[in-house]
Design a protein around this motif. Structure first.
Motif, PDB file in Angstrom:
ATOM      1  N   GLU A  76     -26.814  24.612 -25.442  1.00 33.89           N
ATOM      2  CA  GLU A  76     -27.513  24.232 -23.980  1.00 33.89           C
ATOM      3  C   GLU A  76     -27.114  22.968 -23.293  1.00 33.89           C
ATOM      4  N   LYS A  77     -26.702  22.233 -24.245  1.00 34.90           N
ATOM      5  CA  LYS A  77     -26.233  20.960 -23.757  1.00 34.90           C
ATOM      6  C   LYS A  77     -24.820  21.181 -23.055  1.00 34.90           C
ATOM      7  N   ASP A  78     -24.019  21.822 -23.725  1.00 34.09           N
ATOM      8  CA  ASP A  78     -22.804  22.266 -23.139  1.00 34.09           C
ATOM      9  C   ASP A  78     -22.594  23.289 -21.867  1.00 34.09           C
ATOM     10  N   LYS A  79     -23.554  24.066 -21.861  1.00 33.82           N
ATOM     11  CA  LYS A  79     -23.994  24.728 -20.802  1.00 33.82           C
ATOM     12  C   LYS A  79     -24.165  23.915 -19.298  1.00 33.82           C
ATOM     13  N   GLU A  80     -25.100  22.975 -19.858  1.00 29.09           N
ATOM     14  CA  GLU A  80     -25.646  21.915 -18.628  1.00 29.09           C
ATOM     15  C   GLU A  80     -24.447  21.114 -18.231  1.00 29.09           C
ATOM     16  N   ARG A  81     -23.594  20.633 -19.326  1.00 29.91           N
ATOM     17  CA  ARG A  81     -22.583  19.763 -18.795  1.00 29.91           C
ATOM     18  C   ARG A  81     -21.563  20.463 -18.251  1.00 29.91           C
ATOM     19  N   ASP A  82     -21.056  21.932 -18.555  1.00 27.70           N
ATOM     20  CA  ASP A  82     -20.255  22.762 -17.656  1.00 27.70           C
ATOM     21  C   ASP A  82     -20.811  22.942 -16.313  1.00 27.70           C
ATOM     22  N   ARG A  83     -22.144  23.078 -16.176  1.00 24.41           N
ATOM     23  CA  ARG A  83     -22.584  23.435 -14.830  1.00 24.41           C
ATOM     24  C   ARG A  83     -22.233  22.138 -13.957  1.00 24.41           C
ATOM     25  N   TYR A  84     -22.674  20.873 -14.253  1.00 26.29           N
ATOM     26  CA  TYR A  84     -22.577  19.682 -13.834  1.00 26.29           C
ATOM     27  C   TYR A  84     -20.965  19.455 -13.348  1.00 26.29           C
ATOM     28  N   LEU A  85     -19.964  19.714 -14.256  1.00 29.37           N
ATOM     29  CA  LEU A  85     -18.576  19.500 -13.939  1.00 29.37           C
ATOM     30  C   LEU A  85     -18.312  20.683 -12.854  1.00 29.37           C
ATOM     31  N   THR A  86     -18.628  21.835 -13.157  1.00 29.68           N
ATOM     32  CA  THR A  86     -18.113  22.955 -12.205  1.00 29.68           C
ATOM     33  C   THR A  86     -18.826  22.512 -10.689  1.00 29.68           C
ATOM     34  N   SER A  87     -20.083  22.051 -10.631  1.00 36.17           N
ATOM     35  CA  SER A  87     -20.418  21.468  -9.293  1.00 36.17           C
ATOM     36  C   SER A  87     -19.713  20.677  -8.582  1.00 36.17           C
ATOM     37  N   LEU A  88     -18.778  19.736  -9.287  1.00 30.30           N
ATOM     38  CA  LEU A  88     -17.711  18.903  -8.878  1.00 30.30           C
ATOM     39  C   LEU A  88     -16.473  19.448  -8.436  1.00 30.30           C
ATOM     40  N   GLY A  89     -16.586  20.745  -8.581  1.00 36.99           N
ATOM     41  CA  GLY A  89     -15.238  21.620  -8.261  1.00 36.99           C
ATOM     42  C   GLY A  89     -14.300  21.428  -9.374  1.00 36.99           C
ATOM     43  N   LEU A  90     -14.641  21.223 -10.416  1.00 37.42           N
ATOM     44  CA  LEU A  90     -13.612  21.271 -11.712  1.00 37.42           C
ATOM     45  C   LEU A  90     -13.839  22.540 -12.298  1.00 37.42           C
ATOM     46  N   LYS A  91     -12.686  22.944 -13.036  1.00 37.01           N
ATOM     47  CA  LYS A  91     -12.822  24.053 -13.926  1.00 37.01           C
ATOM     48  C   LYS A  91     -12.779  23.504 -15.347  1.00 37.01           C
ATOM     49  N   VAL A  92     -13.535  24.193 -16.208  1.00 36.50           N
ATOM     50  CA  VAL A  92     -13.786  23.712 -17.619  1.00 36.50           C
ATOM     51  C   VAL A  92     -13.036  24.901 -18.522  1.00 36.50           C
ATOM     52  N   LEU A  93     -12.057  24.582 -19.403  1.00 38.50           N
ATOM     53  CA  LEU A  93     -11.596  25.348 -20.302  1.00 38.50           C
ATOM     54  C   LEU A  93     -12.250  24.901 -21.614  1.00 38.50           C
ATOM     55  N   ARG A  94     -12.801  25.900 -22.574  1.00 38.80           N
ATOM     56  CA  ARG A  94     -13.473  25.368 -23.904  1.00 38.80           C
ATOM     57  C   ARG A  94     -12.649  26.138 -24.879  1.00 38.80           C
ATOM     58  N   PHE A  95     -12.163  25.554 -26.012  1.00 44.79           N
ATOM     59  CA  PHE A  95     -11.519  26.059 -27.335  1.00 44.79           C
ATOM     60  C   PHE A  95     -12.038  25.479 -28.379  1.00 44.79           C
ATOM     61  N   THR A  96     -12.262  26.300 -29.479  1.00 44.02           N
ATOM     62  CA  THR A  96     -12.699  25.908 -30.588  1.00 44.02           C
ATOM     63  C   THR A  96     -11.415  25.272 -31.530  1.00 44.02           C
ATOM     64  N   ASP A  97     -11.866  24.321 -32.275  1.00 46.51           N
ATOM     65  CA  ASP A  97     -10.820  23.894 -33.159  1.00 46.51           C
ATOM     66  C   ASP A  97     -10.141  24.832 -33.940  1.00 46.51           C
ATOM     67  N   LYS A  98     -10.729  25.731 -34.415  1.00 45.98           N
ATOM     68  CA  LYS A  98      -9.954  26.773 -34.789  1.00 45.98           C
ATOM     69  C   LYS A  98      -9.098  27.608 -34.266  1.00 45.98           C
ATOM     70  N   GLU A  99      -9.252  27.840 -32.933  1.00 45.34           N
ATOM     71  CA  GLU A  99      -8.040  28.240 -31.779  1.00 45.34           C
ATOM     72  C   GLU A  99      -7.126  27.197 -31.722  1.00 45.34           C
ATOM     73  N   ILE A 100      -7.274  25.978 -31.894  1.00 45.13           N
ATOM     74  CA  ILE A 100      -6.401  24.816 -31.475  1.00 45.13           C
ATOM     75  C   ILE A 100      -5.413  24.943 -32.863  1.00 45.13           C
ATOM     76  N   ILE A 101      -5.838  25.169 -34.170  1.00 47.73           N
ATOM     77  CA  ILE A 101      -5.072  25.146 -35.301  1.00 47.73           C
ATOM     78  C   ILE A 101      -4.438  26.638 -35.654  1.00 47.73           C
ATOM     79  N   ASN A 102      -5.200  27.807 -35.334  1.00 41.04           N
ATOM     80  CA  ASN A 102      -4.403  28.850 -35.374  1.00 41.04           C
ATOM     81  C   ASN A 102      -4.061  29.523 -34.276  1.00 41.04           C
ATOM     82  N   GLU A 103      -3.875  29.344 -33.288  1.00 40.57           N
ATOM     83  CA  GLU A 103      -3.656  30.164 -32.030  1.00 40.57           C
ATOM     84  C   GLU A 103      -2.946  29.036 -30.812  1.00 40.57           C
ATOM     85  N   LEU A 104      -2.518  28.041 -31.109  1.00 41.85           N
ATOM     86  CA  LEU A 104      -2.160  26.751 -30.176  1.00 41.85           C
ATOM     87  C   LEU A 104      -0.987  27.425 -29.039  1.00 41.85           C
TER      88      LEU A 104
END
Length: 115
Positions: A76-104
């Protein structure tokens, strides 16, 4: 210019000095304008938040989510954070640590597509 909470400066510095292994790995691939010539900052303060990586020219925020992000409160905190950032006109990409390690390569391709 995007406003930021100056009280977070010391904490942001501390986070830059103590990056996770996944943050270090991604940083090694996006720093020094390696992707399409876009500059990224790490542990950048935006409003009352510190984002993992930020490219002002692309208006792009990249967040890496470790295990702590997957409990209900933090989701829920991440969703709230993303809403705030997108309200500023920013695009937010989220990746898991597992994606960074296995699918860089796939992660870098997705970032590239969004620049």
């Amino acid at each position: 210019m995007i406003r930021y909470n100056k009280n977070l400066k010391n904490f942001a510095r501390k986070l830059r000095k103590n990056m996770t292994d996944c943050e270090k790995l991604l940083w090694s691939k996006i720093r020094r304008k390696q992707l399409k010539g876009y500059k990224f900052y790490r542990q950048k303060i935006i409003g009352n938040y510190i984002v993992d990586f930020y490219s002002p020219k692309a208006k792009l925020v990249i967040e890496l989510d470790g295990g702590q992000h997957f409990n209900n409160d933090n989701i829920e905190k991440d969703k709230e954070r993303d809403r705030y950032l997108t309200s500023l006109g920013l695009k937010v990409l989220r990746f898991t640590d597992k994606e960074i390690i296995n699918e860089l390569t796939s992660v870098l391709e997705k970032i590239y597509e969004n620049l």
